[in-house]
Design a protein around this motif. Structure first.
Motif, mmCIF file in Angstrom:
data_model
loop_
_atom_site.group_PDB
_atom_site.id
_atom_site.type_symbol
_atom_site.label_atom_id
_atom_site.label_comp_id
_atom_site.label_asym_id
_atom_site.label_seq_id
_atom_site.Cartn_x
_atom_site.Cartn_y
_atom_site.Cartn_z
ATOM 1 N N GLU A 7 50.416 13.627 27.541
ATOM 2 C CA GLU A 7 51.279 12.476 27.331
ATOM 3 C C GLU A 7 50.654 11.274 28.021
ATOM 4 O OE1 GLU A 7 54.136 15.818 26.970
ATOM 5 O OE2 GLU A 7 52.245 15.462 27.871
ATOM 6 N N ASN A 8 51.385 10.204 27.983
ATOM 7 C CA ASN A 8 50.982 8.996 28.675
ATOM 8 C C ASN A 8 50.973 9.269 30.177
ATOM 9 O OD1 ASN A 8 50.312 6.309 28.546
ATOM 10 N ND2 ASN A 8 52.081 5.813 27.280
ATOM 11 N N MET A 9 49.902 9.001 30.868
ATOM 12 C CA MET A 9 49.839 9.271 32.309
ATOM 13 C C MET A 9 50.887 8.466 33.075
ATOM 14 S SD MET A 9 47.944 11.700 33.237
ATOM 15 C CE MET A 9 47.790 11.416 34.977
ATOM 16 N N GLN A 10 51.331 7.343 32.515
ATOM 17 C CA GLN A 10 52.341 6.548 33.219
ATOM 18 C C GLN A 10 53.704 7.234 33.213
ATOM 19 O OE1 GLN A 10 51.691 2.870 31.252
ATOM 20 N NE2 GLN A 10 52.960 3.368 29.495
ATOM 21 N N ASP A 11 53.860 8.321 32.457
ATOM 22 C CA ASP A 11 55.102 9.103 32.477
ATOM 23 C C ASP A 11 55.205 9.981 33.725
ATOM 24 O OD1 ASP A 11 55.928 8.055 30.063
ATOM 25 O OD2 ASP A 11 55.290 9.782 28.884
ATOM 26 N N PHE A 12 54.118 10.108 34.477
ATOM 27 C CA PHE A 12 54.074 11.003 35.628
ATOM 28 C C PHE A 12 53.928 10.236 36.942
ATOM 29 C CE2 PHE A 12 52.325 13.294 32.016
ATOM 30 C CZ PHE A 12 53.005 14.495 32.060
ATOM 31 N N LYS A 16 48.979 13.081 45.682
ATOM 32 C CA LYS A 16 48.187 14.133 46.326
ATOM 33 C C LYS A 16 48.380 15.490 45.656
ATOM 34 C CE LYS A 16 48.057 11.774 50.734
ATOM 35 N NZ LYS A 16 48.329 11.807 52.160
ATOM 36 N N GLY A 17 48.338 15.500 44.321
ATOM 37 C CA GLY A 17 48.435 16.736 43.557
ATOM 38 C C GLY A 17 49.847 17.233 43.300
ATOM 39 N N VAL A 18 50.854 16.524 43.838
ATOM 40 C CA VAL A 18 52.251 16.935 43.651
ATOM 41 C C VAL A 18 52.881 16.072 42.558
ATOM 42 C CG1 VAL A 18 54.526 17.207 44.717
ATOM 43 C CG2 VAL A 18 52.447 17.655 46.061
ATOM 44 N N LEU A 19 53.324 16.720 41.486
ATOM 45 C CA LEU A 19 54.045 16.003 40.439
ATOM 46 C C LEU A 19 55.463 15.804 40.955
ATOM 47 C CD1 LEU A 19 54.058 16.866 36.643
ATOM 48 C CD2 LEU A 19 55.895 15.699 37.819
ATOM 49 N N VAL A 29 55.859 18.972 27.226
ATOM 50 C CA VAL A 29 55.210 18.213 28.288
ATOM 51 C C VAL A 29 53.966 18.959 28.757
ATOM 52 C CG1 VAL A 29 55.459 17.256 30.612
ATOM 53 C CG2 VAL A 29 57.407 17.240 29.057
ATOM 54 N N THR A 30 52.814 18.322 28.630
ATOM 55 C CA THR A 30 51.561 18.892 29.111
ATOM 56 C C THR A 30 51.315 18.370 30.522
ATOM 57 O OG1 THR A 30 50.679 18.955 26.867
ATOM 58 C CG2 THR A 30 49.089 19.124 28.681
ATOM 59 N N ILE A 31 51.218 19.297 31.463
ATOM 60 C CA ILE A 31 51.015 18.929 32.865
ATOM 61 C C ILE A 31 49.562 18.494 33.063
ATOM 62 C CG2 ILE A 31 51.140 19.737 35.257
ATOM 63 C CD1 ILE A 31 53.870 19.581 33.761
ATOM 64 N N PRO A 32 49.350 17.333 33.679
ATOM 65 C CA PRO A 32 47.978 16.848 33.881
ATOM 66 C C PRO A 32 47.158 17.769 34.785
ATOM 67 C CG PRO A 32 49.582 15.094 34.278
ATOM 68 C CD PRO A 32 50.346 16.372 34.164
ATOM 69 N N THR A 50 59.703 22.065 27.387
ATOM 70 C CA THR A 50 58.692 23.121 27.325
ATOM 71 C C THR A 50 57.482 22.599 28.078
ATOM 72 O OG1 THR A 50 59.433 23.903 25.163
ATOM 73 C CG2 THR A 50 57.220 24.551 25.858
ATOM 74 N N ILE A 51 57.071 23.336 29.099
ATOM 75 C CA ILE A 51 55.911 22.940 29.900
ATOM 76 C C ILE A 51 54.669 23.620 29.337
ATOM 77 C CG2 ILE A 51 54.812 23.177 32.164
ATOM 78 C CD1 ILE A 51 57.570 22.814 33.421
ATOM 79 N N HIS A 52 53.615 22.834 29.154
ATOM 80 C CA HIS A 52 52.323 23.329 28.687
ATOM 81 C C HIS A 52 51.312 23.105 29.809
ATOM 82 C CE1 HIS A 52 53.771 23.568 24.521
ATOM 83 N NE2 HIS A 52 54.432 22.453 24.821
ATOM 84 N N ALA A 53 50.644 24.170 30.203
ATOM 85 C CA ALA A 53 49.637 24.098 31.265
ATOM 86 C C ALA A 53 48.854 25.403 31.230
ATOM 87 C CB ALA A 53 50.309 23.909 32.623
ATOM 88 N N PRO A 54 47.735 25.474 31.939
ATOM 89 C CA PRO A 54 46.974 26.719 31.958
ATOM 90 C C PRO A 54 47.779 27.877 32.546
ATOM 91 C CG PRO A 54 45.633 24.890 32.743
ATOM 92 C CD PRO A 54 47.039 24.390 32.645
ATOM 93 N N ALA A 55 47.551 29.067 31.998
ATOM 94 C CA ALA A 55 48.177 30.274 32.530
ATOM 95 C C ALA A 55 47.770 30.452 33.985
ATOM 96 C CB ALA A 55 47.753 31.490 31.710
ATOM 97 N N GLY A 56 48.708 30.873 34.812
ATOM 98 C CA GLY A 56 48.433 31.106 36.222
ATOM 99 C C GLY A 56 48.519 29.857 37.082
#
Length: 76
Positions: A7-12, A16-19, A29-32, A50-56
């Motif tokens: 998505e648009n990065m401005q949506d997040f 320091k790595g914490v969304l 929603v694809t997690i950056p 629905t969250i989309h991100a790498p498994a694990g």
């Protein structure tokens, strides 16, 4: 397993790595990349999420802990 695009990065709000907050409409929603943790209320108010991100990933763990649908994503 599908390929999902960011998505648009401005949506997040990421510090320091914490969304900390997602400002988008919800839905798929694809997690950056680089997100190592998701704040407890990051998705408050999102409908049919629905969250989309790498498994694990931290995103998968967050989804499981919060009863949110998760789909493993491949890098595009």
């Amino acid at each position: 397993m599908g390929v999902f695009f960011m998505e648009n990065m401005q949506d997040f709000v990421i510090t320091k790595g914490v969304l900390e907050e997602y400002k988008g409409p919800g839905g798929d929603v694809t997690i950056p990349e680089g997100v190592t943790e998701i704040g407890e209320s990051a998705f408050d108010g999102c409908k049919k999420l629905t969250i989309h991100a790498p498994a694990g990933s931290a995103a998968e763990q967050y989804a499981k802990e919060n009863g949110i649908r998760f789909e493993a994503a491949r890098k595009a």
